[in-house]
Design a protein around this motif. Structure first.
Motif, PDB file in Angstrom:
ATOM      1  N   PHE A 129      26.516  44.404  44.895  1.00 42.35           N
ATOM      2  CA  PHE A 129      25.870  45.074  43.773  1.00 42.35           C
ATOM      3  C   PHE A 129      26.556  46.391  43.401  1.00 42.35           C
ATOM      4  CE2 PHE A 129      22.833  41.765  44.032  1.00 42.35           C
ATOM      5  CZ  PHE A 129      22.285  41.696  42.761  1.00 42.35           C
ATOM      6  N   ARG A 130      27.228  47.013  44.341  1.00 39.38           N
ATOM      7  CA  ARG A 130      28.032  48.192  43.976  1.00 39.38           C
ATOM      8  C   ARG A 130      29.167  47.771  43.038  1.00 39.38           C
ATOM      9  NH1 ARG A 130      27.613  50.014  49.597  1.00 39.38           N
ATOM     10  NH2 ARG A 130      29.745  49.322  49.864  1.00 39.38           N
ATOM     11  N   GLU A 131      29.787  46.639  43.352  1.00 38.82           N
ATOM     12  CA  GLU A 131      30.885  46.146  42.512  1.00 38.82           C
ATOM     13  C   GLU A 131      30.366  45.650  41.159  1.00 38.82           C
ATOM     14  OE1 GLU A 131      34.715  45.339  41.254  1.00 38.82           O
ATOM     15  OE2 GLU A 131      34.086  46.520  42.981  1.00 38.82           O
ATOM     16  N   LEU A 132      29.230  44.966  41.151  1.00 35.38           N
ATOM     17  CA  LEU A 132      28.632  44.549  39.870  1.00 35.38           C
ATOM     18  C   LEU A 132      28.352  45.772  39.001  1.00 35.38           C
ATOM     19  CD1 LEU A 132      26.146  41.810  41.141  1.00 35.38           C
ATOM     20  CD2 LEU A 132      28.144  41.413  39.667  1.00 35.38           C
ATOM     21  N   ALA A 133      27.788  46.817  39.603  1.00 34.50           N
ATOM     22  CA  ALA A 133      27.479  48.048  38.869  1.00 34.50           C
ATOM     23  C   ALA A 133      28.758  48.723  38.371  1.00 34.50           C
ATOM     24  CB  ALA A 133      26.677  49.008  39.742  1.00 34.50           C
ATOM     25  N   ALA A 134      29.805  48.689  39.196  1.00 39.76           N
ATOM     26  CA  ALA A 134      31.071  49.310  38.791  1.00 39.76           C
ATOM     27  C   ALA A 134      31.678  48.577  37.591  1.00 39.76           C
ATOM     28  CB  ALA A 134      32.059  49.313  39.959  1.00 39.76           C
ATOM     29  N   GLN A 135      31.507  47.268  37.545  1.00 47.24           N
ATOM     30  CA  GLN A 135      32.066  46.492  36.441  1.00 47.24           C
ATOM     31  C   GLN A 135      31.198  46.547  35.183  1.00 47.24           C
ATOM     32  OE1 GLN A 135      33.598  42.547  37.149  1.00 47.24           O
ATOM     33  NE2 GLN A 135      34.124  43.024  39.269  1.00 47.24           N
ATOM     34  N   THR A 136      29.895  46.748  35.354  1.00 47.29           N
ATOM     35  CA  THR A 136      28.987  46.773  34.193  1.00 47.29           C
ATOM     36  C   THR A 136      28.000  47.925  34.358  1.00 47.29           C
ATOM     37  OG1 THR A 136      27.502  45.156  35.202  1.00 47.29           O
ATOM     38  CG2 THR A 136      29.181  44.300  33.719  1.00 47.29           C
ATOM     39  N   SER A 137      26.831  47.617  34.901  1.00 43.82           N
ATOM     40  CA  SER A 137      25.821  48.643  35.181  1.00 43.82           C
ATOM     41  C   SER A 137      24.907  48.138  36.286  1.00 43.82           C
ATOM     42  CB  SER A 137      25.007  48.971  33.928  1.00 43.82           C
ATOM     43  OG  SER A 137      24.274  47.846  33.514  1.00 43.82           O
ATOM     44  N   ALA A 138      24.258  49.069  36.951  1.00 45.28           N
ATOM     45  CA  ALA A 138      23.324  48.704  38.018  1.00 45.28           C
ATOM     46  C   ALA A 138      22.078  48.068  37.401  1.00 45.28           C
ATOM     47  CB  ALA A 138      22.935  49.939  38.824  1.00 45.28           C
ATOM     48  N   PRO A 139      21.425  47.194  38.147  1.00 48.09           N
ATOM     49  CA  PRO A 139      20.187  46.605  37.626  1.00 48.09           C
ATOM     50  C   PRO A 139      19.137  47.683  37.395  1.00 48.09           C
ATOM     51  CG  PRO A 139      20.604  45.873  39.885  1.00 48.09           C
ATOM     52  CD  PRO A 139      21.736  46.735  39.488  1.00 48.09           C
ATOM     53  N   ARG A 140      18.441  47.563  36.296  1.00 48.05           N
ATOM     54  CA  ARG A 140      17.399  48.531  35.963  1.00 48.05           C
ATOM     55  C   ARG A 140      16.019  48.021  36.346  1.00 48.05           C
ATOM     56  NH1 ARG A 140      21.071  48.445  31.771  1.00 48.05           N
ATOM     57  NH2 ARG A 140      22.263  50.358  31.588  1.00 48.05           N
ATOM     58  N   TRP A 141      15.950  46.735  36.682  1.00 49.66           N
ATOM     59  CA  TRP A 141      14.680  46.119  37.082  1.00 49.66           C
ATOM     60  C   TRP A 141      14.991  44.795  37.734  1.00 49.66           C
ATOM     61  CZ3 TRP A 141      10.421  48.455  37.943  1.00 49.66           C
ATOM     62  CH2 TRP A 141       9.217  47.756  38.073  1.00 49.66           C
ATOM     63  N   ASN A 142      13.978  44.088  38.157  1.00 49.36           N
ATOM     64  CA  ASN A 142      14.139  42.766  38.758  1.00 49.36           C
ATOM     65  C   ASN A 142      14.625  41.754  37.713  1.00 49.36           C
ATOM     66  OD1 ASN A 142      12.876  43.701  41.221  1.00 49.36           O
ATOM     67  ND2 ASN A 142      10.965  43.669  40.071  1.00 49.36           N
ATOM     68  N   PHE A 143      15.311  40.742  38.201  1.00 50.01           N
ATOM     69  CA  PHE A 143      15.819  39.642  37.381  1.00 50.01           C
ATOM     70  C   PHE A 143      16.859  40.095  36.355  1.00 50.01           C
ATOM     71  CE2 PHE A 143      12.251  37.834  39.488  1.00 50.01           C
ATOM     72  CZ  PHE A 143      12.661  36.537  39.758  1.00 50.01           C
ATOM     73  N   TYR A 144      17.668  41.074  36.756  1.00 54.34           N
ATOM     74  CA  TYR A 144      18.845  41.464  35.997  1.00 54.34           C
ATOM     75  C   TYR A 144      19.911  40.421  36.315  1.00 54.34           C
ATOM     76  CZ  TYR A 144      21.468  45.076  33.484  1.00 54.34           C
ATOM     77  OH  TYR A 144      22.175  45.786  32.538  1.00 54.34           O
ATOM     78  N   LYS A 145      20.594  39.908  35.317  1.00 55.32           N
ATOM     79  CA  LYS A 145      21.505  38.783  35.513  1.00 55.32           C
ATOM     80  C   LYS A 145      22.946  39.176  35.198  1.00 55.32           C
ATOM     81  CE  LYS A 145      17.622  36.423  33.715  1.00 55.32           C
ATOM     82  NZ  LYS A 145      17.003  37.720  33.456  1.00 55.32           N
ATOM     83  N   TYR A 146      23.857  38.733  36.073  1.00 54.76           N
ATOM     84  CA  TYR A 146      25.290  38.963  35.884  1.00 54.76           C
ATOM     85  C   TYR A 146      25.976  37.605  35.839  1.00 54.76           C
ATOM     86  CZ  TYR A 146      24.151  43.657  37.582  1.00 54.76           C
ATOM     87  OH  TYR A 146      23.608  44.907  37.754  1.00 54.76           O
ATOM     88  N   VAL A 147      26.774  37.383  34.808  1.00 54.18           N
ATOM     89  CA  VAL A 147      27.565  36.156  34.715  1.00 54.18           C
ATOM     90  C   VAL A 147      28.993  36.532  35.071  1.00 54.18           C
ATOM     91  CG1 VAL A 147      28.353  34.281  33.224  1.00 54.18           C
ATOM     92  CG2 VAL A 147      26.034  35.217  32.940  1.00 54.18           C
ATOM     93  N   VAL A 148      29.520  35.847  36.086  1.00 57.00           N
ATOM     94  CA  VAL A 148      30.831  36.170  36.654  1.00 57.00           C
ATOM     95  C   VAL A 148      31.783  35.002  36.426  1.00 57.00           C
ATOM     96  CG1 VAL A 148      32.036  36.792  38.793  1.00 57.00           C
ATOM     97  CG2 VAL A 148      29.668  37.562  38.416  1.00 57.00           C
ATOM     98  N   GLY A 149      32.981  35.312  35.940  1.00 52.80           N
ATOM     99  CA  GLY A 149      33.998  34.287  35.726  1.00 52.80           C
ATOM    100  C   GLY A 149      34.633  33.837  37.024  1.00 52.80           C
ATOM    101  N   ARG A 150      35.443  32.820  36.932  1.00 52.96           N
ATOM    102  CA  ARG A 150      36.116  32.257  38.108  1.00 52.96           C
ATOM    103  C   ARG A 150      37.041  33.265  38.782  1.00 52.96           C
ATOM    104  NH1 ARG A 150      35.577  26.570  38.102  1.00 52.96           N
ATOM    105  NH2 ARG A 150      34.781  25.750  36.140  1.00 52.96           N
TER     106      ARG A 150
END
Length: 181
Positions: A129-150
Motif C-alpha cells: 500500500f505504500r507503493e500503491l500510494a506512491a504511484q497514485t494516492s493512499a486509500p481514503r476509505w474502505n473499498f478503494y480500488k487499484y487496477v494494476v497492469g501486468r
C-alpha cells in the motif's frame, strides 16, 4: 571451484534476477486470510492484471464483495487476479480473522485472494500500500480500488463510491488485461 560453491553462486544470481524482474509493487508477502499459508505477491501476481482493494467487514460498502467476485469470475480466464486486503484503519473491520473470513467467504462467496487484516495507510502501511500510494494516492476509505497492469504499475485507482461493475473500472480492467508485462 567446488560444485557446492558453484550451486550457491547460481542460486544467488538466479535469486537476484528474480528480484529484479519483480516490480516494486509486488515485492513481499501477506498471510492469507484464515490460513497459515502466505501469498508471495511476486510469485502469485507478477505479469498478471490485478485489482487490489482494501476491505472492511462492517462498512456500508461491504456489499461490493459481491461485485468484486462477479468481476473476478468475469475476467479470471483472461488472467485477472483480485486481492482483497482487509484493514481496520477506518475502524470498520471485524475484531478477529474468523469473523472477517465469515463475511468474505460465507456471506459473499469470495473466491479471490484475501489476506489477513493489514495496515494500509499512514507511516505504518504495508509495502504494497505504500507503493500503491506512491504511484497514485493512499486509500481514503474502505473499498478503494487499484487496477494494476501486468508490468506492476497502477493504471487507475477508484474511490469507494465506484462500484465494481461501473464502466470506468471495467475499462481500466480491460486495459490491464490487454497490457504487456
Amino acid at each position: 571451484m567446488s560444485r557446492r560453491a558453484l550451486a550457491l553462486l547460481v542460486g544467488l544470481f538466479s535469486g537476484s534476477l528474480l528480484a529484479a524482474e519483480c516490480p516494486p509493487l509486488l515485492q513481499g508477502e501477506l498471510q492469507q486470510l484464515r490460513s497459515k499459508e502466505h501469498i508471495d505477491l511476486c510469485q502469485r501476481f507478477a505479469g498478471k492484471p490485478l485489482v487490489v482493494v482494501n476491505t472492511a467487514s462492517n462498512c456500508g460498502f461491504t456489499p461490493q464483495f459481491k461485485g468484486l467476485e462477479a468481476l473476478y469470475q468475469r475476467y479470471k480466464d483472461q488472467g485477472l487476479e483480485v486481492l482483497g486486503v482487509p484493514s481496520d484503519d477506518f475502524k470498520q473491520e471485524a475484531d478477529n480473522s474468523e469473523d472477517t473470513a465469515k463475511v468474505c467467504f460465507v456471506n459473499y462467496g469470495v473466491t479471490f485472494a484475501m489476506s489477513e487484516p493489514q495496515v494500509i495507510s499512514g507511516d505504518d502501511a504495508i509495502p504494497l500500500f505504500r507503493e500503491l500510494a506512491a504511484q497514485t494516492s493512499a486509500p481514503r476509505w474502505n473499498f478503494y480500488k487499484y487496477v494494476v497492469g501486468r508490468d506492476g504499475k497502477v493504471i487507475a485507482s477508484f474511490s469507494s463510491l465506484t462500484k465494481p461493475d461501473e464502466a470506468d473500472l471495467i475499462k481500466a480492467v480491460e486495459q490491464a488485461i490487454a497490457s504487456q508485462p
